[in-house]
Design a protein around this motif. Structure first.
Motif, PDB file in Angstrom:
ATOM      1  N   TYR A  68       0.836  -1.207   0.000  1.00  0.00           N
ATOM      2  CA  TYR A  68       0.000   0.000   0.000  1.00  0.00           C
ATOM      3  C   TYR A  68       0.869   1.254   0.000  1.00  0.00           C
ATOM      4  O   TYR A  68       0.588   2.224  -0.711  1.00  0.00           O
ATOM      5  CB  TYR A  68      -0.925   0.010   1.210  1.00  0.00           C
ATOM      6  CG  TYR A  68      -1.646   1.324   1.380  1.00  0.00           C
ATOM      7  CD1 TYR A  68      -2.717   1.653   0.567  1.00  0.00           C
ATOM      8  CD2 TYR A  68      -1.230   2.241   2.340  1.00  0.00           C
ATOM      9  CE1 TYR A  68      -3.366   2.861   0.706  1.00  0.00           C
ATOM     10  CE2 TYR A  68      -1.864   3.448   2.490  1.00  0.00           C
ATOM     11  CZ  TYR A  68      -2.939   3.759   1.671  1.00  0.00           C
ATOM     12  OH  TYR A  68      -3.578   4.960   1.805  1.00  0.00           O
ATOM     13  N   LYS A  71       2.297   1.900  -3.451  1.00  0.00           N
ATOM     14  CA  LYS A  71       1.248   2.346  -4.370  1.00  0.00           C
ATOM     15  C   LYS A  71       0.844   3.786  -4.066  1.00  0.00           C
ATOM     16  O   LYS A  71       0.610   4.590  -4.968  1.00  0.00           O
ATOM     17  CB  LYS A  71       0.025   1.435  -4.287  1.00  0.00           C
ATOM     18  CG  LYS A  71       0.211   0.126  -4.999  1.00  0.00           C
ATOM     19  CD  LYS A  71      -1.067  -0.674  -4.977  1.00  0.00           C
ATOM     20  CE  LYS A  71      -0.915  -1.966  -5.740  1.00  0.00           C
ATOM     21  NZ  LYS A  71      -2.164  -2.739  -5.757  1.00  0.00           N
ATOM     22  N   ARG A  72       0.761   4.116  -2.791  1.00  0.00           N
ATOM     23  CA  ARG A  72       0.387   5.471  -2.392  1.00  0.00           C
ATOM     24  C   ARG A  72       1.495   6.463  -2.762  1.00  0.00           C
ATOM     25  O   ARG A  72       1.235   7.581  -3.174  1.00  0.00           O
ATOM     26  CB  ARG A  72       0.113   5.483  -0.881  1.00  0.00           C
ATOM     27  CG  ARG A  72      -0.356   6.770  -0.306  1.00  0.00           C
ATOM     28  CD  ARG A  72      -1.762   7.069  -0.731  1.00  0.00           C
ATOM     29  NE  ARG A  72      -2.155   8.348  -0.186  1.00  0.00           N
ATOM     30  CZ  ARG A  72      -3.347   8.639   0.185  1.00  0.00           C
ATOM     31  NH1 ARG A  72      -4.308   7.747   0.082  1.00  0.00           N
ATOM     32  NH2 ARG A  72      -3.626   9.822   0.650  1.00  0.00           N
ATOM     33  N   SER A  76      -0.688   5.533  -7.477  1.00  0.00           N
ATOM     34  CA  SER A  76      -1.592   4.641  -8.196  1.00  0.00           C
ATOM     35  C   SER A  76      -2.853   4.313  -7.399  1.00  0.00           C
ATOM     36  O   SER A  76      -3.751   3.667  -7.921  1.00  0.00           O
ATOM     37  CB  SER A  76      -0.877   3.351  -8.595  1.00  0.00           C
ATOM     38  OG  SER A  76      -0.414   2.675  -7.447  1.00  0.00           O
ATOM     39  N   THR A  77      -2.925   4.744  -6.135  1.00  0.00           N
ATOM     40  CA  THR A  77      -4.138   4.562  -5.343  1.00  0.00           C
ATOM     41  C   THR A  77      -4.413   5.819  -4.528  1.00  0.00           C
ATOM     42  O   THR A  77      -3.498   6.504  -4.097  1.00  0.00           O
ATOM     43  CB  THR A  77      -4.045   3.331  -4.419  1.00  0.00           C
ATOM     44  OG1 THR A  77      -5.288   3.139  -3.768  1.00  0.00           O
ATOM     45  CG2 THR A  77      -2.972   3.491  -3.368  1.00  0.00           C
ATOM     46  N   LYS A  78      -5.691   6.098  -4.341  1.00  0.00           N
ATOM     47  CA  LYS A  78      -6.088   7.266  -3.553  1.00  0.00           C
ATOM     48  C   LYS A  78      -6.893   6.849  -2.313  1.00  0.00           C
ATOM     49  O   LYS A  78      -7.394   7.681  -1.595  1.00  0.00           O
ATOM     50  CB  LYS A  78      -6.949   8.216  -4.400  1.00  0.00           C
ATOM     51  CG  LYS A  78      -6.258   8.731  -5.636  1.00  0.00           C
ATOM     52  CD  LYS A  78      -5.110   9.640  -5.289  1.00  0.00           C
ATOM     53  CE  LYS A  78      -4.476  10.177  -6.566  1.00  0.00           C
ATOM     54  NZ  LYS A  78      -3.197  10.747  -6.368  1.00  0.00           N
ATOM     55  N   GLN A  79      -7.013   5.551  -2.071  1.00  0.00           N
ATOM     56  CA  GLN A  79      -7.791   5.040  -0.942  1.00  0.00           C
ATOM     57  C   GLN A  79      -7.029   5.215   0.362  1.00  0.00           C
ATOM     58  O   GLN A  79      -5.813   5.343   0.390  1.00  0.00           O
ATOM     59  CB  GLN A  79      -8.086   3.550  -1.128  1.00  0.00           C
ATOM     60  CG  GLN A  79      -8.941   3.208  -2.297  1.00  0.00           C
ATOM     61  CD  GLN A  79      -9.105   1.710  -2.445  1.00  0.00           C
ATOM     62  OE1 GLN A  79      -8.297   0.947  -1.954  1.00  0.00           O
ATOM     63  NE2 GLN A  79     -10.139   1.306  -3.139  1.00  0.00           N
ATOM     64  N   TYR A  84      -8.249   0.009   1.797  1.00  0.00           N
ATOM     65  CA  TYR A  84      -7.423  -0.797   0.917  1.00  0.00           C
ATOM     66  C   TYR A  84      -7.404  -2.218   1.413  1.00  0.00           C
ATOM     67  O   TYR A  84      -7.491  -3.166   0.709  1.00  0.00           O
ATOM     68  CB  TYR A  84      -6.005  -0.226   0.858  1.00  0.00           C
ATOM     69  CG  TYR A  84      -5.068  -1.022  -0.023  1.00  0.00           C
ATOM     70  CD1 TYR A  84      -5.153  -0.927  -1.398  1.00  0.00           C
ATOM     71  CD2 TYR A  84      -4.103  -1.851   0.522  1.00  0.00           C
ATOM     72  CE1 TYR A  84      -4.299  -1.649  -2.215  1.00  0.00           C
ATOM     73  CE2 TYR A  84      -3.245  -2.569  -0.284  1.00  0.00           C
ATOM     74  CZ  TYR A  84      -3.345  -2.472  -1.650  1.00  0.00           C
ATOM     75  OH  TYR A  84      -2.494  -3.186  -2.437  1.00  0.00           O
TER      76      TYR A  84
END
Length: 84
Positions: A68, A71-72, A76-79, A84
């Motif tokens: 995570y 990715k953060r 690539s992710t905004k969750q 997540y």
């Protein structure tokens, strides 16, 4: 957290440790001509100890937080981590 020792899993692991130890002992016998029982048992036990630690760390979710985080970091992710 209650730890339950499953008999089938324990027996399977014991058999694998024994087979690995026998393989290492035979390898040392062919390589050096010496019967090294202690080295075979130690190396097979150390291998399965490391495997157990790896499974424990995976169960705690360390790798989930590392994935995570990368990715953060790269966007690539905004969750949130909880979602997540």
């Amino acid at each position: 957290m209650k730890i339950v020792l499953q008999r089938k899993e324990f027996l399977k692991t014991t058999v694998w440790i024994s087979l690995l130890a026998v393989g290492i002992i035979i390898y040392y016998q062919k390589l050096y001509g010496i019967f090294l029982l202690s080295d075979g048992l130690f190396l097979s036990g150390l291998f399965f100890f490391c495997m157990g630690l790896f499974r424990f760390v995976c169960h705690l979710g360390l790798f989930d937080s590392m994935i995570y985080g990368t990715k953060r970091l790269f966007g690539s992710t905004k969750q949130d981590f909880v979602k997540y």
